[in-house]
Structures are given as structure tokens and as C-alpha cells.
Design a protein around this motif. Structure first.
Motif, short mmCIF file in Angstrom:
data_model
loop_
_atom_site.label_atom_id
_atom_site.label_comp_id
_atom_site.label_asym_id
_atom_site.label_seq_id
_atom_site.Cartn_x
_atom_site.Cartn_y
_atom_site.Cartn_z
N GLY A 32 1.66 -4.21 3.51
CA GLY A 32 0.30 -4.08 4.44
C GLY A 32 -0.10 -2.77 4.93
O GLY A 32 -0.59 -2.54 5.95
N GLY A 33 0.45 -1.69 4.39
CA GLY A 33 0.55 -0.27 4.77
C GLY A 33 1.27 -0.02 5.82
O GLY A 33 1.07 1.05 6.64
N GLY A 34 2.24 -0.70 6.08
CA GLY A 34 3.07 -0.64 7.36
C GLY A 34 2.78 -1.46 8.54
O GLY A 34 3.40 -1.38 9.64
N LEU A 35 1.93 -2.39 8.49
CA LEU A 35 1.35 -3.18 9.46
C LEU A 35 2.67 -4.29 9.77
O LEU A 35 2.86 -5.00 8.76
CB LEU A 35 0.25 -3.80 9.35
CG LEU A 35 -1.03 -2.96 9.32
CD1 LEU A 35 -2.39 -3.81 8.64
CD2 LEU A 35 -1.05 -2.28 10.60
N ALA A 36 3.04 -4.40 10.87
CA ALA A 36 3.95 -5.37 11.45
C ALA A 36 3.68 -6.89 11.10
O ALA A 36 4.16 -7.53 10.60
CB ALA A 36 4.65 -5.27 12.72
N SER A 37 2.31 -7.19 11.22
CA SER A 37 1.69 -8.41 11.07
C SER A 37 1.59 -8.78 9.56
O SER A 37 1.39 -9.96 9.27
CB SER A 37 0.52 -8.53 11.81
OG SER A 37 -0.54 -7.69 11.01
N ALA A 38 1.98 -7.77 8.71
CA ALA A 38 1.85 -8.34 7.36
C ALA A 38 3.31 -8.73 6.80
O ALA A 38 3.24 -9.37 5.81
CB ALA A 38 1.52 -6.92 6.33
N VAL A 39 4.28 -8.68 7.63
CA VAL A 39 5.64 -9.03 7.34
C VAL A 39 5.81 -10.71 7.72
O VAL A 39 5.37 -10.66 8.89
CB VAL A 39 6.85 -8.17 7.94
CG1 VAL A 39 8.08 -8.62 7.55
CG2 VAL A 39 6.35 -6.76 7.44
N GLU A 77 0.75 -1.22 0.04
CA GLU A 77 0.13 -0.11 -0.11
C GLU A 77 1.06 1.21 -0.20
O GLU A 77 1.82 1.16 0.58
CB GLU A 77 -0.94 0.04 1.31
CG GLU A 77 -1.82 -1.16 1.32
CD GLU A 77 -2.70 -1.07 2.49
OE1 GLU A 77 -2.95 -0.07 3.01
OE2 GLU A 77 -3.50 -2.06 2.92
N TRP A 78 0.44 2.12 -0.73
CA TRP A 78 1.20 3.55 -0.92
C TRP A 78 1.10 4.29 0.53
O TRP A 78 -0.23 4.45 0.62
CB TRP A 78 0.63 4.34 -1.84
CG TRP A 78 1.35 5.46 -2.32
CD1 TRP A 78 1.09 6.80 -2.03
CD2 TRP A 78 2.62 5.79 -2.76
NE1 TRP A 78 2.03 7.74 -2.04
CE2 TRP A 78 3.02 7.03 -2.66
CE3 TRP A 78 3.73 4.82 -2.99
CZ2 TRP A 78 4.27 7.58 -3.12
CZ3 TRP A 78 4.91 5.27 -3.94
CH2 TRP A 78 5.12 6.79 -3.52
N THR A 79 2.10 4.52 1.28
CA THR A 79 2.00 5.34 2.32
C THR A 79 2.49 6.79 2.16
O THR A 79 3.68 6.79 1.70
CB THR A 79 2.49 4.48 3.66
OG1 THR A 79 3.79 4.36 3.24
CG2 THR A 79 1.58 3.36 3.95
N LEU A 80 2.00 7.63 2.97
CA LEU A 80 2.48 8.95 3.06
C LEU A 80 3.46 9.28 4.15
O LEU A 80 3.16 8.47 5.03
CB LEU A 80 1.43 10.10 3.14
CG LEU A 80 0.72 9.89 1.67
CD1 LEU A 80 -0.41 11.01 1.54
CD2 LEU A 80 1.33 10.10 0.33
N GLY A 81 4.09 10.15 4.20
CA GLY A 81 4.97 10.44 5.30
C GLY A 81 6.24 11.08 4.90
O GLY A 81 6.24 11.73 3.85
N ALA A 82 7.09 11.15 5.64
CA ALA A 82 8.61 11.82 5.36
C ALA A 82 9.15 11.20 4.18
O ALA A 82 9.85 12.02 3.28
CB ALA A 82 9.55 11.55 6.61
N TYR A 83 8.99 9.92 3.82
CA TYR A 83 9.59 9.01 2.74
C TYR A 83 8.16 8.21 2.15
O TYR A 83 8.28 7.11 2.22
CB TYR A 83 10.75 8.20 3.05
CG TYR A 83 11.94 8.96 3.79
CD1 TYR A 83 12.69 9.81 3.00
CD2 TYR A 83 11.81 9.05 5.25
CE1 TYR A 83 13.63 10.38 3.44
CE2 TYR A 83 12.84 9.95 5.67
CZ TYR A 83 13.83 10.32 4.85
OH TYR A 83 14.80 11.24 5.59
N PRO A 84 7.33 8.93 1.35
CA PRO A 84 6.23 8.01 0.73
C PRO A 84 6.70 6.89 -0.05
O PRO A 84 7.88 7.03 -0.88
CB PRO A 84 5.75 9.15 -0.15
CG PRO A 84 6.19 10.51 0.39
CD PRO A 84 7.53 10.46 0.93
N SER A 85 6.09 5.92 0.19
CA SER A 85 6.69 4.61 -0.52
C SER A 85 5.58 3.50 -0.39
O SER A 85 4.68 3.66 0.40
CB SER A 85 7.91 4.11 -0.03
OG SER A 85 7.68 3.81 1.47
#
Length: 138
Positions: A95-102, A83-91
Motif C-alpha cells: 500500500g505504498g507504506g500505509l500501515a492500514s494496508a497491512v 507500490e514502488w517507493t523511493l527512499g534510502a532503500y527503494p522497494s
């Protein structure tokens, strides 16, 4: 030979699932997991045939593939959509940054029998990582 020093792999595709692939070299063949692509040798692109092989027991992207003897070890990866996430370094994030997705999943693929065998999970979940074989160990 000189040709073996300039082997490269281009991962192509229009969807994230095709771009986020992994590859290993075994028995003078490039094995690409979950991708489309082309193989180049010293600047010349070669025709190839895609062959469907046994599916992994868990679908994932961004894993690493490491060759040890006659097997390809597939370690970790992302088990959800990127998932595309915004922030200091968009990328794109697993799983949108969810640890459980890894994933910490580990499997070994044996090309001779076209079989995947699940292994115990790796000590740590990770994706977009690398691994290497040294002395028969990863």
C-alpha cells in the motif's frame, strides 16, 4: 527419504501478485497460495497440474502459510497493491507504506473440504513474515 530433504519451490510470474505468494507442505503435496510456480526435487523439475480451490475471504499477498495437522493457516499479509517507493532503500511496499494496508487477518484452510474459515485476527498486523508450527501451535 533423501528426496524429501531437497524439495524446493520456485515462485515464477510476471506480476507482483504472482511473485508475492506463500506455500505450505501438507500430505506430501506443495500447496501454493495465489501464485504460479514449479516444484523441484533434487534438481529435477516436475510437471504439475494447477487446481483452482476455494477463494480466501480476503484477498491478500505476502502472508505466511503454516501447516498444523490437516489444515493450512494463512496469517497476515498485504491487502492492497504493492507500490514502488523511493527512499534510502527503494522497494515495493504494501500500500505504498500505509500501515492500514497491512492485515492481521487469519484464516484456516482445510484441503479435505476445500473450505476457508475466518479466525480472530492475529494480535499484530504483519506481512513478509514467517511462522512455524511447534507442538501443534503456531
Amino acid at each position: 527419504s533423501e528426496d524429501s530433504r531437497c524439495l524446493s519451490l520456485s515462485i515464477l510470474g510476471t506480476s507482483m501478485s504472482r511473485v508475492l505468494a506463500t506455500a505450505a507442505v501438507l500430505a506430501h503435496r506443495v500447496w501454493i497460495v495465489a501464485s504460479e510456480g514449479s516444484v523441484s526435487l533434487c534438481g529435477k523439475t516436475y510437471a504439475h497440474t494447477w487446481k483452482t480451490k476455494a477463494s480466501m475471504s480476503t484477498a491478500r499477498s505476502d502472508m505466511t502459510a503454516t501447516t498444523v495437522k490437516d489444515s493450512i493457516y494463512l496469517l497476515g499479509g498485504c491487502q492492497q497493491d504493492q507500490e514502488w517507493t523511493l527512499g534510502a532503500y527503494p522497494s515495493y511496499m504494501c500500500g505504498g507504506g500505509l500501515a492500514s494496508a497491512v492485515s492481521a487477518a487469519a484464516t484456516v484452510y482445510k484441503p479435505a473440504s476445500d473450505e476457508h474459515t475466518p479466525l480472530p485476527d492475529a494480535p499484530r498486523a504483519r506481512y513478509r513474515h514467517a511462522a512455524a508450527e511447534v507442538g501443534g501451535k503456531i
